[in-house]
Design a protein around this motif. Structure first.
Motif, PDB file in Angstrom:
ATOM      1  N   HIS A   1       6.812 -10.747 -10.039  1.00 35.55           N
ATOM      2  CA  HIS A   1       7.498 -11.634 -10.986  1.00 35.55           C
ATOM      3  C   HIS A   1       8.586 -12.485 -10.328  1.00 35.55           C
ATOM      4  O   HIS A   1       9.124 -13.394 -10.956  1.00 35.55           O
ATOM      5  CB  HIS A   1       8.108 -10.798 -12.121  1.00 35.55           C
ATOM      6  N   VAL A   2       8.912 -12.174  -9.069  1.00 34.42           N
ATOM      7  CA  VAL A   2       9.898 -12.989  -8.340  1.00 34.42           C
ATOM      8  C   VAL A   2       9.253 -14.344  -8.034  1.00 34.42           C
ATOM      9  O   VAL A   2       8.167 -14.405  -7.454  1.00 34.42           O
ATOM     10  CB  VAL A   2      10.331 -12.285  -7.040  1.00 34.42           C
TER      11      VAL A   2
ATOM     12  N   GLY B   1       2.472  -0.521  -9.135  1.00 35.41           N
ATOM     13  CA  GLY B   1       3.665  -0.738  -9.955  1.00 35.41           C
ATOM     14  C   GLY B   1       4.715  -1.550  -9.228  1.00 35.41           C
ATOM     15  O   GLY B   1       5.340  -2.459  -9.804  1.00 35.41           O
ATOM     16  N   VAL B   2       4.922  -1.235  -7.941  1.00 31.26           N
ATOM     17  CA  VAL B   2       5.873  -2.009  -7.128  1.00 31.26           C
ATOM     18  C   VAL B   2       5.402  -3.457  -7.050  1.00 31.26           C
ATOM     19  O   VAL B   2       6.192  -4.400  -7.195  1.00 31.26           O
ATOM     20  CB  VAL B   2       6.002  -1.420  -5.705  1.00 31.26           C
ATOM     21  N   ALA B   3       4.085  -3.636  -6.857  1.00 26.39           N
ATOM     22  CA  ALA B   3       3.523  -4.984  -6.740  1.00 26.39           C
ATOM     23  C   ALA B   3       3.712  -5.777  -8.033  1.00 26.39           C
ATOM     24  O   ALA B   3       4.076  -6.960  -8.002  1.00 26.39           O
ATOM     25  CB  ALA B   3       2.045  -4.906  -6.374  1.00 26.39           C
TER      26      ALA B   3
ATOM     27  N   GLY C   1      -1.013  -4.575  -5.238  1.00 25.52           N
ATOM     28  CA  GLY C   1      -0.758  -3.201  -4.831  1.00 25.52           C
ATOM     29  C   GLY C   1      -2.046  -2.429  -4.622  1.00 25.52           C
ATOM     30  O   GLY C   1      -3.028  -2.642  -5.337  1.00 25.52           O
ATOM     31  N   TYR C   2      -2.035  -1.529  -3.651  1.00 24.04           N
ATOM     32  CA  TYR C   2      -3.240  -0.770  -3.303  1.00 24.04           C
ATOM     33  C   TYR C   2      -2.905   0.707  -3.142  1.00 24.04           C
ATOM     34  O   TYR C   2      -1.862   1.065  -2.598  1.00 24.04           O
ATOM     35  CB  TYR C   2      -3.818  -1.269  -1.976  1.00 24.04           C
TER      36      TYR C   2
ATOM     37  N   TYR D   1       0.833  -1.206   0.000  1.00 27.34           N
ATOM     38  CA  TYR D   1       0.000   0.000   0.000  1.00 27.34           C
ATOM     39  C   TYR D   1       0.869   1.259   0.000  1.00 27.34           C
ATOM     40  O   TYR D   1       1.895   1.321   0.668  1.00 27.34           O
ATOM     41  CB  TYR D   1      -0.894   0.027   1.254  1.00 27.34           C
ATOM     42  N   ASP D   2       0.420   2.257  -0.758  1.00 24.67           N
ATOM     43  CA  ASP D   2       1.028   3.579  -0.675  1.00 24.67           C
ATOM     44  C   ASP D   2       0.061   4.592  -1.263  1.00 24.67           C
ATOM     45  O   ASP D   2      -0.923   4.210  -1.925  1.00 24.67           O
ATOM     46  CB  ASP D   2       2.375   3.633  -1.407  1.00 24.67           C
TER      47      ASP D   2
END
Length: 331
Positions: free
Chosen positions: A62-63, A55-57, A71-72, A48-49
C-alpha cells in the motif's frame, strides 16, 4: 474541463530491478521490506518467509511507490527468486542476552545453507547480500553451497557489515558533538566482536586519549549487546540492521545501474589476506554492474590498528573454517 497528462516511463530512463527478501516476516525482514519498497530502483519486490510473508507484502504494497510486491511461502520460493537481481537474506533467529553471534551458528547455518541452495537453483546470477548471523561463517557457507552447484561468483556474494559502519558514524559523532551524517568511518575485518576494526586513524578522531579510543572501539565492536540487553530478551538489533541492509542493498543496486564511485565496506571473497589463509575479509569495495568492481586496501594504519587487524585475522580464520566445515559435514 481538466486535461489528463499521461506520463510514460521507459525502462531506459530508470533502472528497474527485482529484489527478493528471504526472511521477510522477521524482526529485520519487515522494516527492511518497507525500506526497500521506498527505493525507486526496486520495481518488483518478492517477500519470502516460512509463514506470514503474504501479510507483510499486502501491508507494504500500500506504500505508494512504483513497484509491485508479492509475498511467498515455502511452496513459492522458486517463483520468489526467479529473475531476482538482488537477494537479501536476513532469515534466522535473533540473539538473546548472553549469546554471541557464534552461539547462533547451529540454528542459522542450516537455514542459510538451505536458502543458498534455493538461490543457486533459481537466481544464480543475483547479487546476494547476507545479513544472517554469524556473517563471518554464513558467507562462507553460501560460497561453499554455490561452489557445489557450480554457480559461485565471488563478485556477487556480500556479507552485510554496514551496521558496524552506521554505529561507528553515530558513536564518533556523540564524542565530537557533530552530525553523524557527516562522519565517515571505514570499518574493516569482519562482523563480530574483535573482528570489527574501525579505522579511526583515517578520521578526525585519530588523536583521542587512549582510554576514550579504547572505549569507543569496544562500543563499535559490541554495540549490538546494548540493544540485546535493552530489549531484555525480546530480540536484537532489528531496526538499525534493517536500515543498514537497505543502505547496502541500495548501494548494490546503484552499482548494478552503473552509477560511479559507489563504495561501501563489505565482507567479500578478498585477495587482501588470502596468502594467510583468510578467504573473506571486509574492506572498502567499489560496486559496479558486475557486483564487486574493485577491492580496496586498508590504507595507512596506526600501530594499534595493526594489532587489532592481527587479532581479527586470527578469529576470522576460525570463523571462516567453521562455515566451510559445516557444509562439508552437512551438504
Amino acid at each position: 474541463m481538466f486535461s489528463v497528462v499521461k506520463r510514460s516511463f521507459s525502462s531506459s530512463s530508470a533502472s528497474a530491478y527485482k529484489v527478493a527478501v528471504l526472511g521477510a516476516n522477521g524482526g529485520i525482514g519487515q522494516p527492511l521490506s518497507l525500506l526497500l519498497k521506498l527505493n525507486h530502483k526496486v520495481t518488483d519486490l518478492a517477500l519470502y518467509d516460512l509463514r506470514g510473508a503474504p501479510g507483510v507484502a499486502a501491508d507494504v504494497s500500500h506504500v505508494p511507490t512504483n513497484s509491485t510486491v508479492k509475498g511467498y511461502e515455502p511452496e513459492g520460493i522458486s517463483e520468489a527468486l526467479t529473475g531476482a537481481d538482488v537477494v537479501v537474506i536476513p532469515a534466522g533467529v535473533p540473539r538473546k542476552p548472553g549469546m554471541t553471534r557464534d552461539d547462533l551458528f547451529n540454528t542459522n547455518a542450516s537455514i542459510v545453507r538451505d536458502l543458498a541452495k534455493a538461490v543457486s537453483e533459481n537466481a544464480p546470477d543475483a547479487a546476494v547480500c547476507i545479513i544472517s548471523n554469524p556473517v563471518n561463517s554464513t558467507v562462507p557457507i553460501v560460497a561453499e553451497v554455490f561452489k557445489s552447484k557450480g554457480t559461485y561468483n565471488p563478485k556477487k556474494l556480500f556479507g552485510v557489515t554496514t551496521l558496524d559502519v552506521l554505529r561507528a558514524s553515530r558513536f564518533v559523532s556523540e564524542i565530537g558533538g557533530t552530525n553523524p551524517v557527516n562522519e565517515k568511518v571505514t570499518v574493516v575485518g569482519g562482523h563480530s566482536g574483535n573482528t570489527i576494526v574501525p579505522l579511526l586513524s583515517q578520521t578526525n578522531y585519530k588523536s583521542l586519549d587512549t582510554d576514550v579510543r579504547d572505549k569507543l572501539i569496544n562500543r563499535i565492536q559490541f554495540g549490538g549487546d546494548e540493544v540485546v540487553q535493552a530489549k531484555n530478551g525480546a530480540g536484537s538489533a532489528t531496526l538499525s540492521m534493517a536500515q543498514a541492509g537497505a543502505r547496502f542493498a541500495g548501494a548494490v543496486l546503484n552499482g548494478l545501474a552503473g552509477e560511479k564511485d559507489v563504495v561501501e565496506p563489505t565482507f567479500v571473497d578478498s585477495p587482501l589476506f588470502k596468502d594467510e589463509g583468510i578467504e573473506f575479509f571486509s574492506s572498502k569495495v567499489t560496486l559496479g554492474p558486475e557486483g564487486v568492481k574493485q577491492i580496496h586496501g586498508l590504507g595507512e594504519l596506526s600501530s594499534h590498528e595493526e594489532e587489532l587487524i592481527k587479532e581479527a585475522k586470527d578469529t576470522l580464520i576460525k570463523n571462516i573454517k567453521k562455515g566451510v566445515d559445516f557444509v562439508a559435514q552437512n551438504p
